[in-house]
Scaffold this motif. Structure first.
Motif, short mmCIF file in Angstrom:
data_model
loop_
_atom_site.label_atom_id
_atom_site.label_comp_id
_atom_site.label_asym_id
_atom_site.label_seq_id
_atom_site.Cartn_x
_atom_site.Cartn_y
_atom_site.Cartn_z
N THR A 53 9.24 -7.24 1.58
CA THR A 53 9.46 -5.84 1.22
C THR A 53 9.78 -5.08 2.50
O THR A 53 9.12 -5.24 3.52
CB THR A 53 8.24 -5.23 0.53
OG1 THR A 53 7.09 -5.37 1.37
CG2 THR A 53 7.95 -5.93 -0.80
N TYR A 89 7.78 -0.09 1.37
CA TYR A 89 6.76 -0.39 0.38
C TYR A 89 6.76 0.61 -0.78
O TYR A 89 6.47 0.23 -1.92
CB TYR A 89 5.38 -0.52 1.02
CG TYR A 89 4.61 0.76 1.24
CD1 TYR A 89 3.74 1.25 0.26
CD2 TYR A 89 4.73 1.47 2.43
CE1 TYR A 89 3.02 2.40 0.46
CE2 TYR A 89 4.01 2.63 2.63
CZ TYR A 89 3.15 3.10 1.64
OH TYR A 89 2.45 4.25 1.85
N ASP A 130 10.10 -0.33 -2.83
CA ASP A 130 10.02 -1.67 -3.42
C ASP A 130 8.94 -1.77 -4.48
O ASP A 130 9.12 -2.44 -5.51
CB ASP A 130 9.77 -2.71 -2.32
CG ASP A 130 10.97 -2.86 -1.38
OD1 ASP A 130 12.08 -2.47 -1.79
OD2 ASP A 130 10.79 -3.35 -0.25
#
Length: 475
Positions: A350, A353, A356
């Protein structure tokens, strides 16, 4: 690597098995939610988005909403930053409110208000407004919680705000107050000392007369090494800390590393692994899943990332694993947790964060079986959010995951908690809830009702309504 070896071979299938032991329950009802009323706490509660959350609705509040002896209590900050505590008779539509003499210092969503009840003397306790600095503490007069119909709800029932626990100064870097009641009626306060990525968990305890510092029980030292690099400092983030009906204290957690070199990308988050420990002596010593002592509170040997047998779900720091989600225990005292991250089918790194997790994050139900093995089931509901999910179990041990925006999915005990399906959609119901919600953990057991507190979405710093919504659980 020692932290992964003990349990990694014993767990985690992606579907739980329905073979469960315990008292037979013929034709136990399936999970369900029946709307049972709503209230408005404040039409103009303070609103600002910080760390992707709201100060009045963070899942790590314990408790922002609680029930005791036929009354429900709530705490929040108003548009003019005043800390307020309120109560209502269960089922009533109106709340009595009191300003407790403190105003929120910063626009920081960590600075939540947490409440607890000391059953030994019938006091309500509040700890608030802290993020790696000092806290504010307020407590009520003795007996207020035991005689709600006989004692008026006025500011005179509360003491002056303090910067200590009745003179006990804990730390100058304090965060995440969480109150827990012991089986004997004492009140414990869980908190973090120091800072994210380099902090320790600690406990204090109130016996009805005095607060005492029990001490720190986790370590921030030791070396963790991923495939990308190493880190020598961290903190343990709790998914919860709760007593079951037999007096065992349970804690799921994840580690957060200080050094970003352990990640594949600087846009990720250094959280890794889901761990579990428990205590049978009121948090004085801590044991891993195998029952081995791995830490002593206030002692030199604390729970450390290098201790064996802590990890129940191994995961590296490349999948945006969330900290501080939720846990519960079932009628047999077996621990359950909800965790969330970006599964490997969406990639092994990722890079942002928040984005994603919002696009590809999924929640998982992790639980211990009567046989002692761990099971893990993906909940087939996209997060559509970077934020946290809550978990409760009803009296039949059906499980409910309360997602951001007040969406609720549930799974039956009879299926081995594999038949997850949405049972309430707050988005479709038009609640306009922002992100995480606060739930009344105490009311589930006392009143067979799931009570949720949420704040309506706004923009910028425009105040918005803070509300509750109640649902009856299967009878």
């Amino acid at each position: 690597m020692r932290r992964r070896t003990l349990l990694a071979t014993a767990l985690l299938s992606t579907a739980a098995t329905p073979g469960l032991t315990g008292v037979a329950r013929a034709a136990a009802p399936a999970p369900s939610l029946t709307p049972a009323g709503s209230t408005t706490l404040d039409t103009r509660a303070i609103y600002f988005v910080s760390y992707d959350g709201l100060v009045n609705n963070n899942s790590f509040q314990k408790n922002g909403l609680l029930t005791y002896k036929g009354h429900q209590y709530a705490a929040w900050y108003t548009a003019d930053r005043n800390a307020v505590v309120a109560r209502r008779v269960l089922g009533a539509s109106t709340w009595e409110t009191v300003k407790v003499g403190h105003t929120l210092r910063y626009d920081d969503s960590h600075n939540v208000i947490s409440m607890g009840v000391s059953r030994t003397d019938g006091r309500l306790h509040l700890n608030m407004d802290s993020h790696s600095d000092g806290f504010t503490y307020v407590k009520s007069v003795a007996g207020l919680m035991d005689n709600p119909s006989g004692l008026s709800w006025t500011v005179s029932r509360f003491g002056a705000p303090q910067s200590t626990l009745d003179g006990l100064a804990l730390t100058s870097q304090f965060t995440y107050p969480q109150f827990i009641s012991t089986p004997e009626g004492k009140l414990q306060l869980s908190y973090r000392v120091a800072v994210s990525g380099n902090g320790r968990n600690a406990l204090a305890e109130y016996d009805g007369t005095y607060w005492t510092a029990v001490g720190e029980w986790t370590s921030s030292t030791g070396t963790y090494t991923s495939e990308h690099g190493s880190s020598t400092a961290r903190n343990m983030y709790l998914h919860g800390i709760d007593y079951d009906r037999n007096g065992r204290l349970h804690a799921f957690f994840t580690w957060r590393e200080q050094n970003g070199a352990v990640m594949c990308s600087g846009g990720g988050i250094t959280n890794h692994d889901t761990g579990y420990v428990y205590s049978d002596d009121r948090g004085r010593t801590w044991r891993n899943n195998a029952g081995t002592v791995v830490g002593t509170t206030g002692g030199s040997d604390k729970v450390s990332v290098t201790d064996p047998g802590l990890v129940v779900d191994p995961l590296g720091p490349d999948h945006s694993l969330m900290n501080q989600e939720s846990q519960s225990t079932d009628s047999a005292g077996l621990p359950h947790a909800v965790i969330s991250y970006v599964p490997g089918r969406f990639g092994q790194c990722t890079t942002n964060y928040v984005t994603d997790r919002t696009n590809n994050g999924r929640a998982f139900h992790v639980r211990k079986n009567p046989s002692g093995t761990w099971q893990k089931t993906e909940i087939p509901v996209p997060l559509n959010s970077s934020q946290r999910t809550k978990l409760i179990l009803d009296r039949y041990d059906n499980a409910y995951a309360i997602f951001p925006f007040c969406r609720v999915a549930a799974a039956s005990r009879a299926s081995g908690h594999t038949d997850w399906a949405v049972v309430y959609d707050g988005v479709g119901a038009g609640l306009n809830a922002f992100g995480e919600v606060v739930i009344d953990e105490t009311r589930v057991a006392q009143d067979n009702v799931l009570s949720i507190m949420y704040q309506e979405r706004s923009s910028g710093t425009t105040p918005s309504a803070l509300r509750t919504r109640d649902f009856r659980l299967p009878a």
